[in-house]
Design a protein around this motif. Sequence first.
Motif, short mmCIF file in Angstrom:
data_model
loop_
_atom_site.label_atom_id
_atom_site.label_comp_id
_atom_site.label_asym_id
_atom_site.label_seq_id
_atom_site.Cartn_x
_atom_site.Cartn_y
_atom_site.Cartn_z
N LEU A 114 0.84 -1.20 0.00
CA LEU A 114 0.00 0.00 0.00
C LEU A 114 0.87 1.24 0.00
O LEU A 114 1.96 1.26 0.62
N ASP A 115 0.41 2.28 -0.67
CA ASP A 115 1.16 3.53 -0.70
C ASP A 115 0.70 4.44 0.43
O ASP A 115 -0.02 4.01 1.35
N GLU A 116 1.06 5.71 0.40
CA GLU A 116 0.72 6.65 1.47
C GLU A 116 -0.79 6.89 1.57
O GLU A 116 -1.31 7.14 2.65
N ASP A 117 -1.46 6.83 0.46
CA ASP A 117 -2.91 7.09 0.45
C ASP A 117 -3.72 5.83 0.71
O ASP A 117 -4.97 5.87 0.65
N GLY A 118 -3.05 4.71 0.93
CA GLY A 118 -3.76 3.47 1.20
C GLY A 118 -4.16 2.72 -0.05
O GLY A 118 -4.94 1.76 0.02
N LYS A 119 -3.64 3.09 -1.21
CA LYS A 119 -3.98 2.40 -2.45
C LYS A 119 -2.93 1.33 -2.73
O LYS A 119 -1.75 1.48 -2.38
N GLU A 120 -3.36 0.25 -3.39
CA GLU A 120 -2.45 -0.85 -3.70
C GLU A 120 -1.53 -0.49 -4.85
O GLU A 120 -1.94 0.17 -5.82
N LEU A 160 13.22 13.70 -2.19
CA LEU A 160 11.83 13.85 -1.77
C LEU A 160 11.60 13.35 -0.35
O LEU A 160 10.52 13.59 0.23
N ASN A 161 12.58 12.62 0.21
CA ASN A 161 12.49 12.10 1.59
C ASN A 161 11.23 11.27 1.79
O ASN A 161 10.46 11.47 2.75
N ALA A 162 10.98 10.37 0.87
CA ALA A 162 9.80 9.51 0.98
C ALA A 162 10.09 8.37 1.94
O ALA A 162 11.07 7.63 1.78
N GLN A 163 9.25 8.21 2.95
CA GLN A 163 9.44 7.17 3.95
C GLN A 163 8.86 5.83 3.50
O GLN A 163 9.32 4.78 3.89
N ARG A 164 7.82 5.89 2.68
CA ARG A 164 7.15 4.67 2.21
C ARG A 164 7.11 4.70 0.68
O ARG A 164 7.10 5.77 0.06
N PRO A 165 7.10 3.53 0.06
CA PRO A 165 7.02 3.51 -1.40
C PRO A 165 5.66 4.02 -1.89
O PRO A 165 4.61 3.69 -1.31
N SER A 166 5.68 4.82 -2.90
CA SER A 166 4.45 5.36 -3.47
C SER A 166 4.71 5.73 -4.92
O SER A 166 5.85 5.75 -5.40
#
Length: 534
Positions: free
Chosen positions: A33-39, A55-61
Amino acid sequence: MATASVSFKSREDHRKQLELEEARKAGLAPAELDEDGKEINPHIPQYMSSAPWYLNAQRPSLKHQRKWKSDPNYTKSWYDRGAKIYQAEKYRKGACENCGAMTHDKKSCMERPRKTGAKFTNMHIAPDEKVESFELDYDGKRDRWNGYDPTTYSRVIEQYEAREEARRKYLKEQQLKKLEEKNGKNEEEEASSEEEEDEDKVDEAKVDESKQMDFAKVEKRVRTTGGGSTGTVRNLRIREDTAKYLLNLDVNSAYYDPKTRSMREDPLPDMDPNEKFYSGDNQNRLSGQALEFKQLTVHSHEAFEKGQDIHMQAAPSQAELLHRNYKIIKEKLKSQTKDTIVEKYGNAASDEALPRELLLGQSEREIEYDRTGRIIKGQDMSLPKSKYEEDIFINNHTSVWGSWWKDHQWGYKCCHQTVHNSYCTGSAGIEAAEAVNDLMRANIARKEASDEKPVQQEEKRLATWGTEVPEDLVLDKKLLADALKKEDERKKEERDERKRKYNVKWNDEVTAEDMEAYRMKKIHHDDPMKDFLN
């Protein structure tokens, strides 16, 4: 470097991560799941799913793949054309002096200039326009369709539909007129009205059917790498026609390209041309307007190479007009050349009969001849003369130059002279020439008969030092070899001036061997092998 995670992973964690990705691709594990909860689709490559480091992204999106730099002030609204805000009843200070609106001045007023402006008449005050301002982005400022209302195109559609309806009505009227002429005037009104209604229905069906038959539409096919033809072909083959590849089932016949549906050669070359309906795609390229277009293209290329400003694609009308003028001028030159040739030499193929006087030299004049061929009565026909001078004799000659030939020489027949500007000597000159020839032959025979041999002069051998060589001269081989060595040493000293000595003693005594050695070692400038001597 584009990675989503900055933490270090061990080998075991990395192996587990790969196993989890394989399970997600196989559908055994739930998708991430990404930041918005989408697969997130597990088949998306890592270089697309992982965000850049800045971008300092903590989770894959996949947020970084979308347009995340959106301008909040951007709007797609457009100016409200022709909208009015307020219409005053009296002139206001600072308003337009011409119409009285507050949104512009007199210089930028778009109304007709009044004889007396609204400032002075205080009447017919124009309403104020609606002034709007938008902050457009780069693409919005350059969008040529920005603010266009698609509903306005309905007017164009209505015009074309009205034109098509009028055309359909006209076709029906024409068909009804033809049917009335065929039916005749003697039939009953009821029967004729019923037949007209039936035929009218049939005609409507025909008109609609002709509109739907798009397969008979002729289009241009573009030449392709597979061998497509540029000729005109049907969009869809009529099912009653035989396919190209079925006309001749011989394997070695004309080649058929299934990709482009083209067959350039004639599949049935031995068939009667009046009976076959297909002669190959090349037939379309070499006949009709295709040949004319080819000639036009060749003419434009040749004219451009000769310096004329002509281009088939840039100005096709100009190229066609120049080609047409070129053909007219060419035909005029041909006809002019033909007229000059006919005027000079005549036309043997014409239907005009030649004058009778010119046919075989016959005429109506009566001439009588005797047994010997002399003229008794009448006048002999004069021979035609050329433009060159004839029968003119110079220097008392009775024949022309070139009337006599002997021993590869031209001359006069009257006197056998071979000199062009000589005077004629008549028969006496011929006899004198023959006497001279006889005398010359006699002298040659007498000389050959005599066995006198020329005295052979003895060749005198000169000595090597300039005097005559005595007969008993014998050279000593040993002395000659010594003399040759001395001559070589002398030449070496001449080439190297540094080896010459100051106390040089000269020997005036020259022997025969020394002179022979000097002669043998001397370089002759006419000798072709002089450069190869030591």
